[in-house]
Design a protein around this motif. Structure first.
Motif, PDB file in Angstrom:
ATOM      1  N   GLU A   1       3.237   5.871  -3.135  1.00 17.45           N
ATOM      2  CA  GLU A   1       4.615   6.451  -3.544  1.00 17.45           C
ATOM      3  C   GLU A   1       4.453   6.882  -5.039  1.00 17.45           C
ATOM      4  OE1 GLU A   1       7.197   8.017  -2.013  1.00 17.45           O
ATOM      5  OE2 GLU A   1       6.369   7.512  -0.192  1.00 17.45           O
ATOM      6  N   PHE A   2       3.993   5.676  -5.956  1.00 21.31           N
ATOM      7  CA  PHE A   2       3.747   5.833  -7.140  1.00 21.31           C
ATOM      8  C   PHE A   2       2.590   6.965  -7.634  1.00 21.31           C
ATOM      9  CE2 PHE A   2       5.589   1.205  -7.101  1.00 21.31           C
ATOM     10  CZ  PHE A   2       6.906   1.666  -7.417  1.00 21.31           C
ATOM     11  N   MET A   3       1.852   7.320  -6.725  1.00 24.47           N
ATOM     12  CA  MET A   3       0.921   8.385  -7.045  1.00 24.47           C
ATOM     13  C   MET A   3       1.398   9.843  -6.863  1.00 24.47           C
ATOM     14  SD  MET A   3      -2.611   6.657  -5.346  1.00 24.47           S
ATOM     15  CE  MET A   3      -3.777   7.736  -6.092  1.00 24.47           C
ATOM     16  N   ARG A   4       2.656   9.791  -6.689  1.00 24.21           N
ATOM     17  CA  ARG A   4       3.176  11.279  -6.611  1.00 24.21           C
ATOM     18  C   ARG A   4       2.758  12.028  -7.836  1.00 24.21           C
ATOM     19  NH1 ARG A   4       7.098  12.655  -2.685  1.00 24.21           N
ATOM     20  NH2 ARG A   4       7.528  10.848  -1.395  1.00 24.21           N
ATOM     21  N   PRO A   5       2.614  13.286  -7.787  1.00 19.91           N
ATOM     22  CA  PRO A   5       2.499  14.261  -6.498  1.00 19.91           C
ATOM     23  C   PRO A   5       1.086  14.230  -5.791  1.00 19.91           C
ATOM     24  CG  PRO A   5       2.443  15.707  -8.386  1.00 19.91           C
ATOM     25  CD  PRO A   5       2.688  14.166  -8.989  1.00 19.91           C
ATOM     26  N   GLU A   6       0.033  13.469  -6.590  1.00 18.58           N
ATOM     27  CA  GLU A   6      -1.404  13.453  -5.984  1.00 18.58           C
ATOM     28  C   GLU A   6      -1.375  12.632  -4.907  1.00 18.58           C
ATOM     29  OE1 GLU A   6      -1.722  14.998 -10.336  1.00 18.58           O
ATOM     30  OE2 GLU A   6      -0.627  13.671  -9.481  1.00 18.58           O
ATOM     31  N   GLN A   7      -0.548  11.909  -4.271  1.00 22.15           N
ATOM     32  CA  GLN A   7      -0.655  11.048  -3.145  1.00 22.15           C
ATOM     33  C   GLN A   7      -1.460  11.860  -1.931  1.00 22.15           C
ATOM     34  OE1 GLN A   7       2.670   9.559  -1.193  1.00 22.15           O
ATOM     35  NE2 GLN A   7       3.844  11.522  -1.168  1.00 22.15           N
ATOM     36  N   ARG A   8      -1.296  13.136  -2.026  1.00 21.22           N
ATOM     37  CA  ARG A   8      -1.709  13.831  -0.815  1.00 21.22           C
ATOM     38  C   ARG A   8      -3.429  14.047  -0.794  1.00 21.22           C
ATOM     39  NH1 ARG A   8       1.818  19.166  -1.417  1.00 21.22           N
ATOM     40  NH2 ARG A   8       1.517  18.703  -3.474  1.00 21.22           N
ATOM     41  N   MET A   9      -3.860  13.737  -2.111  1.00 21.51           N
ATOM     42  CA  MET A   9      -5.313  13.830  -2.395  1.00 21.51           C
ATOM     43  C   MET A   9      -6.145  12.612  -1.571  1.00 21.51           C
ATOM     44  SD  MET A   9      -5.363  15.175  -6.145  1.00 21.51           S
ATOM     45  CE  MET A   9      -6.937  15.144  -6.146  1.00 21.51           C
ATOM     46  N   ILE A  10      -5.282  11.406  -1.466  1.00 22.31           N
ATOM     47  CA  ILE A  10      -5.892  10.205  -1.027  1.00 22.31           C
ATOM     48  C   ILE A  10      -5.185   9.546   0.357  1.00 22.31           C
ATOM     49  CG2 ILE A  10      -4.401   8.958  -2.533  1.00 22.31           C
ATOM     50  CD1 ILE A  10      -7.232   6.893  -2.927  1.00 22.31           C
ATOM     51  N   SER A  11      -5.946   9.108   1.109  1.00 22.65           N
ATOM     52  CA  SER A  11      -5.445   8.753   2.441  1.00 22.65           C
ATOM     53  C   SER A  11      -4.854   7.209   2.104  1.00 22.65           C
ATOM     54  CB  SER A  11      -6.595   8.548   3.551  1.00 22.65           C
ATOM     55  OG  SER A  11      -7.256   7.707   3.215  1.00 22.65           O
ATOM     56  N   TYR A  12      -3.833   7.023   3.277  1.00 23.57           N
ATOM     57  CA  TYR A  12      -3.263   5.695   3.271  1.00 23.57           C
ATOM     58  C   TYR A  12      -4.468   4.539   3.606  1.00 23.57           C
ATOM     59  CZ  TYR A  12      -0.358   1.846   4.657  1.00 23.57           C
ATOM     60  OH  TYR A  12       0.274   0.564   4.981  1.00 23.57           O
ATOM     61  N   TRP A  13      -5.353   5.032   4.186  1.00 24.38           N
ATOM     62  CA  TRP A  13      -6.369   3.858   4.625  1.00 24.38           C
ATOM     63  C   TRP A  13      -7.186   3.540   3.389  1.00 24.38           C
ATOM     64  CZ3 TRP A  13      -8.605   0.148   6.938  1.00 24.38           C
ATOM     65  CH2 TRP A  13      -9.899  -0.008   6.834  1.00 24.38           C
ATOM     66  N   ARG A  14      -7.528   4.595   2.540  1.00 23.33           N
ATOM     67  CA  ARG A  14      -8.328   4.419   1.235  1.00 23.33           C
ATOM     68  C   ARG A  14      -7.513   3.503   0.490  1.00 23.33           C
ATOM     69  NH1 ARG A  14     -13.393   4.544  -0.163  1.00 23.33           N
ATOM     70  NH2 ARG A  14     -13.398   6.409   1.378  1.00 23.33           N
ATOM     71  N   VAL A  15      -6.270   3.797   0.334  1.00 20.99           N
ATOM     72  CA  VAL A  15      -5.464   2.988  -0.650  1.00 20.99           C
ATOM     73  C   VAL A  15      -5.169   1.385   0.107  1.00 20.99           C
ATOM     74  CG1 VAL A  15      -3.161   2.570  -1.810  1.00 20.99           C
ATOM     75  CG2 VAL A  15      -4.058   4.932  -1.375  1.00 20.99           C
ATOM     76  N   PHE A  16      -5.105   1.384   1.203  1.00 25.40           N
ATOM     77  CA  PHE A  16      -5.008  -0.086   1.618  1.00 25.40           C
ATOM     78  C   PHE A  16      -6.424  -0.704   1.622  1.00 25.40           C
ATOM     79  CE2 PHE A  16      -5.753  -2.900   5.314  1.00 25.40           C
ATOM     80  CZ  PHE A  16      -4.643  -3.612   5.473  1.00 25.40           C
ATOM     81  N   VAL A  17      -7.354  -0.140   1.764  1.00 23.43           N
ATOM     82  CA  VAL A  17      -8.681  -0.685   1.251  1.00 23.43           C
ATOM     83  C   VAL A  17      -8.630  -1.177  -0.096  1.00 23.43           C
ATOM     84  CG1 VAL A  17     -11.218  -0.593   1.035  1.00 23.43           C
ATOM     85  CG2 VAL A  17     -10.043   0.182   3.366  1.00 23.43           C
ATOM     86  N   ALA A  18      -8.350  -0.240  -1.168  1.00 24.48           N
ATOM     87  CA  ALA A  18      -8.216  -0.737  -2.544  1.00 24.48           C
ATOM     88  C   ALA A  18      -7.132  -2.054  -2.580  1.00 24.48           C
ATOM     89  CB  ALA A  18      -7.763   0.400  -3.215  1.00 24.48           C
TER      90      ALA A  18
ATOM     91  N   THR B   1       0.813  -1.139   0.160  1.00 25.63           N
ATOM     92  CA  THR B   1       0.027   0.011   0.091  1.00 25.63           C
ATOM     93  C   THR B   1       0.939   1.392  -0.030  1.00 25.63           C
ATOM     94  OG1 THR B   1      -1.817  -1.205   1.051  1.00 25.63           O
ATOM     95  CG2 THR B   1      -1.765   1.270   1.256  1.00 25.63           C
ATOM     96  N   ALA B   2       1.711   1.173   0.926  1.00 23.60           N
ATOM     97  CA  ALA B   2       2.946   2.508   0.634  1.00 23.60           C
ATOM     98  C   ALA B   2       3.608   2.622  -0.572  1.00 23.60           C
ATOM     99  CB  ALA B   2       3.858   2.006   1.925  1.00 23.60           C
TER     100      ALA B   2
ATOM    101  N   HIS C   1     -10.986   9.360  -5.872  1.00 23.55           N
ATOM    102  CA  HIS C   1     -10.332  10.125  -4.911  1.00 23.55           C
ATOM    103  C   HIS C   1      -8.880  10.717  -5.457  1.00 23.55           C
ATOM    104  CE1 HIS C   1     -12.864   8.508  -1.632  1.00 23.55           C
ATOM    105  NE2 HIS C   1     -12.735   7.495  -2.420  1.00 23.55           N
ATOM    106  N   ALA C   2      -8.629  10.314  -6.684  1.00 21.25           N
ATOM    107  CA  ALA C   2      -7.686  10.868  -7.382  1.00 21.25           C
ATOM    108  C   ALA C   2      -7.744  11.235  -9.012  1.00 21.25           C
ATOM    109  CB  ALA C   2      -6.340   9.896  -7.066  1.00 21.25           C
ATOM    110  N   PRO C   3      -6.913  11.707  -9.625  1.00 20.04           N
ATOM    111  CA  PRO C   3      -7.007  11.864 -11.189  1.00 20.04           C
ATOM    112  C   PRO C   3      -7.085  10.472 -11.588  1.00 20.04           C
ATOM    113  CG  PRO C   3      -5.949  13.415 -10.109  1.00 20.04           C
ATOM    114  CD  PRO C   3      -5.749  12.679  -9.100  1.00 20.04           C
TER     115      PRO C   3
END
Length: 334
Positions: A50-67, A45-46, A95-97
């Motif tokens: 990291e590969f969502m940079r620079p839009e990683q701030r738009m989505i929480s770690y929890w949301r990516v973990f669930v996905a 998940t982490a 939650h992201a482009p």
């Protein structure tokens, strides 16, 4: 059905009572094994964030973990083990482009292939140098080494020059597309293609942390395999674990064509362990322990996916109701 019958036949031939006795020896080792599974999930998940940079701030770690958890659950129970990647993208797009959600999942999967190939290449090299195996196994490892080296070189080239640009140029050389169509494809998908350039001066961001998380997840997987074999009262050496982890990845990939890999995965691992001199029962038992854990994580992932989707739908309905109510008040106002 064929896989289930094959699995039952293998278990009957090896000895069901012996397999049950070996599985029973796991006991409380199941707790750290499950924790290691979630550790791998968290590292992956982490890496995706990291590969969502620079839009990683738009989505929480929890949301990516669930996905990631939901996608892995779907991959576990569907043929080819790839449908979950579409689910991950779908759960991230809100939650992201869109292009960033697509490219981050593709970048993650490509980084997994590249990192696994590099680690497996190193492992096979050490095995050929320090291991003492039958000549037949050394030939298999040598062929695998050559295939992995070619895979690494191809993926590294794609990660340096861009997937869309490279494939479009290759198609142009084969006269499959015209120069105008090639340029049009590249212009439309440039933002997506730039995201997948991870090496060289043209890369958008530094993805070293993403590769480090993927590598850490793979190393945790090696330790997980050692712990599984230790829980089964086996005493594997480091070289054995490294080879089984490397060859097991190939077996699992091929077995994913079958839903749940049932029968194919167990048969492949039983043959591998037999070839390595530890016995088919050890391979079958280890793969069954892995299967039980995968099914447990898959069940949890599907439940979490259902809960999150229900929660999002409720919030969406509430938002729409508030908008409708606000519009009513505006129409009533003088």
């Amino acid at each position: 059905m064929v896989g289930a019958i094959a699995l039952a036949w293998m278990a009957q031939r090896i000895g069901i009572r012996s397999i049950i006795a070996m599985l029973a020896s796991v006991g409380w080792w199941a707790v750290p094994l499950v924790l290691l599974s979630f550790t791998t999930l968290m590292l992956n998940t982490a890496a995706i964030r990291e590969f969502m940079r620079p839009e990683q701030r738009m989505i929480s770690y929890w949301r990516v973990f669930v996905a990631q958890l939901s996608g892995q659950a779907v991959n576990s129970v569907t043929p080819t083990g790839t449908m979950g990647e579409v689910l991950k993208i779908t759960m991230l797009m809100g939650h992201a482009p869109r292009y960033r959600a697509v490219s981050s999942i593709i970048a993650f999967n490509v980084s997994v292939i590249f990192t696994n190939a590099c680690l497996m290449l190193l492992a096979i090299f050490l095995s050929l140098v320090f291991g003492e195996f039958p000549s037949r196994l050394n030939w298999i490892l040598g062929i695998t080494f050559a295939v992995l080296l070619a895979t690494i070189l191809i993926v590294q080239y794609l990660l340096r020059h861009g997937f869309v640009f490279t494939l479009a140029r290759f198609a142009r050389r084969l006269h499959l597309v015209s120069a105008e169509r090639r340029d049009r494809i590249h212009d439309r998908l440039k933002a997506f293609d730039d995201q997948l350039i991870m090496f060289g001066p043209r890369r958008e961001a530094n993805y070293s942390a993403g590769f480090a998380f993927v590598a850490a997840a793979r190393i945790v997987g090696w330790f997980d395999l050692w712990l599984v074999l230790h829980a089964l009262d086996l005493d594997p050496g480091l070289v054995f674990v490294v080879i089984v982890a490397a060859m097991g990845t190939v077996i699992d990939s091929l077995a994913s064509i079958v839903p749940l890999g049932i029968g194919a995965k167990e048969g492949g691992h039983a043959g591998l362990y037999e070839l390595m001199g530890m016995g088919a029962m050890a391979g079958l038992s280890a793969s069954l322990v892995s299967r039980i854990r995968v099914l447990a994580v898959a069940a949890l992932g599907l439940l979490v996916m259902l809960a999150v989707q229900t929660f999002d739908n409720i919030n969406l309905r509430r938002s729409r109701s508030r908008v409708v109510e606000r519009n009513r008040h505006r129409r009533k106002a003088p």
